[in-house]
Design a protein around this motif. Structure first.
Motif, PDB file in Angstrom:
ATOM      1  N   UNK A 173      16.516  -4.441  -5.394  1.00  0.00           N
ATOM      2  CA  UNK A 173      15.994  -5.691  -5.502  1.00  0.00           C
ATOM      3  C   UNK A 173      14.899  -5.721  -6.333  1.00  0.00           C
ATOM      4  N   UNK A 174      13.995  -4.965  -5.812  1.00  0.00           N
ATOM      5  CA  UNK A 174      12.753  -4.750  -6.543  1.00  0.00           C
ATOM      6  C   UNK A 174      12.734  -4.380  -8.002  1.00  0.00           C
ATOM      7  N   UNK A 217       0.890  -1.175  -0.102  1.00  0.00           N
ATOM      8  CA  UNK A 217       0.027  -0.038   0.011  1.00  0.00           C
ATOM      9  C   UNK A 217       0.884   1.310  -0.209  1.00  0.00           C
ATOM     10  N   UNK A 218       0.508   2.252  -0.611  1.00  0.00           N
ATOM     11  CA  UNK A 218       1.401   3.375  -0.923  1.00  0.00           C
ATOM     12  C   UNK A 218       1.441   4.311   0.379  1.00  0.00           C
ATOM     13  N   UNK A 261       5.404   6.796 -14.121  1.00  0.00           N
ATOM     14  CA  UNK A 261       5.246   7.092 -12.690  1.00  0.00           C
ATOM     15  C   UNK A 261       6.575   7.081 -11.916  1.00  0.00           C
ATOM     16  N   UNK A 262       6.180   6.624 -10.657  1.00  0.00           N
ATOM     17  CA  UNK A 262       7.121   6.391  -9.480  1.00  0.00           C
ATOM     18  C   UNK A 262       8.108   5.367  -9.900  1.00  0.00           C
ATOM     19  N   UNK A 263       7.762   4.363 -10.513  1.00  0.00           N
ATOM     20  CA  UNK A 263       8.271   3.274 -10.968  1.00  0.00           C
ATOM     21  C   UNK A 263       9.496   3.712 -11.734  1.00  0.00           C
ATOM     22  N   UNK A 264       9.369   4.506 -12.647  1.00  0.00           N
ATOM     23  CA  UNK A 264      10.330   5.123 -13.619  1.00  0.00           C
ATOM     24  C   UNK A 264      11.601   5.790 -12.731  1.00  0.00           C
ATOM     25  N   UNK A 265      10.883   6.796 -12.024  1.00  0.00           N
ATOM     26  CA  UNK A 265      11.702   7.702 -11.256  1.00  0.00           C
ATOM     27  C   UNK A 265      12.716   6.852 -10.335  1.00  0.00           C
ATOM     28  N   UNK A 266      11.992   5.881  -9.655  1.00  0.00           N
ATOM     29  CA  UNK A 266      12.688   5.110  -8.449  1.00  0.00           C
ATOM     30  C   UNK A 266      13.790   4.149  -9.096  1.00  0.00           C
ATOM     31  N   UNK A 313       3.396  -2.701 -10.549  1.00  0.00           N
ATOM     32  CA  UNK A 313       1.886  -2.404 -11.208  1.00  0.00           C
ATOM     33  C   UNK A 313       1.707  -1.254 -10.265  1.00  0.00           C
ATOM     34  N   UNK A 314       1.969  -1.221  -8.987  1.00  0.00           N
ATOM     35  CA  UNK A 314       1.405  -0.155  -8.020  1.00  0.00           C
ATOM     36  C   UNK A 314       2.164   1.309  -8.393  1.00  0.00           C
TER      37      UNK A 314
END
Length: 284
Positions: A168-169, A155-156, A209-214, A179-180
């Motif tokens: 690792x993620x 959860x966010x 979104x956040x996936x790309x930034x992180x 996905x999240x």
């Protein structure tokens, strides 16, 4: 079905106990969270000795410790290690009355091996003798992860990732996390755990979104995302400092269709609210 006792043999079954930890007392938190963070409280859960003999190690010399793996459910437990157990002298009751020392045997399964019990257990049966645990609770091997388990996306509002976990993620393309994080834009904060200084950033224009930034931060060649203060810290302390001491948390999320300027305004708000320009790592 692979039985617990088939995968985790012990040198002296008659002198070994199996402990199924759920929560630390006194609001100390979930056992799995403590184990994942290598928190001292994880060992304290096995060091505690009470006046009730059925809750103690008795004559046991060894311990197989597990933590309830709540992302899967109450019947699932993740392996936390094999330990040598010695009672303190003089005897200490209702206190940390045991010396608990990790042993190398089965260490390759720590934070990777998940077992499933026949049914959920209560606090009154969380400590069992190795010789009888298979018959009583019928634990079976449910999963052996290729790396340390992090669980499904929590959860966010519950995201709290150390840099090595983030790596690792991203490297494993963890499905629930991808996905999240790909489905939202957001404002986030990076914490230097050695100093408490904060850096507020945002994913405002990235397609994923956040996936790309992180994902950029997880790349060892781009640990700082180009931020000047983080670059200065990296030059001064080295890559390993960032990897070992940076933590990532989400402050606010937005629909992917949200205009970038709206998110940038919220980023500016959080910089002011947390005073990260004067006392943190933001330069603008």
């Amino acid at each position: 079905m692979i039985k617990l006792t088939d995968l985790l043999p012990v040198p002296e079954p008659g002198l070994t106990k199996v402990k199924f930890n759920m929560r630390a007392g006194g609001g100390g938190g979930e056992a799995w969270d403590l184990l994942l963070d290598d928190h001292e409280e994880w060992l304290n859960m096995s060091r505690w000795r009470t006046r009730q003999t059925n809750n103690n190690m008795a004559d046991a010399r060894y311990l197989l410790a597990f933590a309830q793996y709540y992302p899967y459910g109450p019947q699932y437990f993740i392996f936390g290690g094999f330990y040598d157990v010695q009672p303190k002298v003089p005897e200490m009751l209702n206190a940390y009355g045991y010396e608990v020392t990790p042993l190398p045997q089965h260490s390759e399964y720590v934070k990777r091996l998940i077992i499933k019990l026949n049914e959920p257990i209560g606090r009154n049966v969380y400590l069992r003798r190795y010789e009888s645990v298979q018959e009583q609770l019928r634990p079976e091997v449910y999963e052996l992860a290729r790396d340390t388990k992090l669980g499904t996306f929590p959860g966010y509002q519950n995201v709290k990732l150390r840099h090595h976990e983030l790596q690792r993620i991203i490297a494993n393309d963890e499905p629930s996390w991808k996905d999240a994080l790909s489905s939202v834009k957001g404002v986030y904060v990076i914490t230097d755990l050695t100093s408490g200084r904060l850096y507020v950033g945002s994913a405002s224009g990235e397609a994923n979104g956040l996936w790309q930034r992180w994902s950029a931060y997880a790349n060892l060649s781009n640990l700082t995302g180009g931020n000047r203060e983080l670059e200065h810290l990296r030059a001064e302390r080295g890559d390993s400092f960032l990897v070992e001491n940076f933590q990532y948390t989400i402050l606010e999320i937005f629909d992917p269709k949200t205009r970038p300027e709206v998110i940038l305004l919220r980023e500016s708000f959080w910089k002011q609210a947390l005073d990260t320009r004067a006392h943190g790592m933001n330069r603008n």
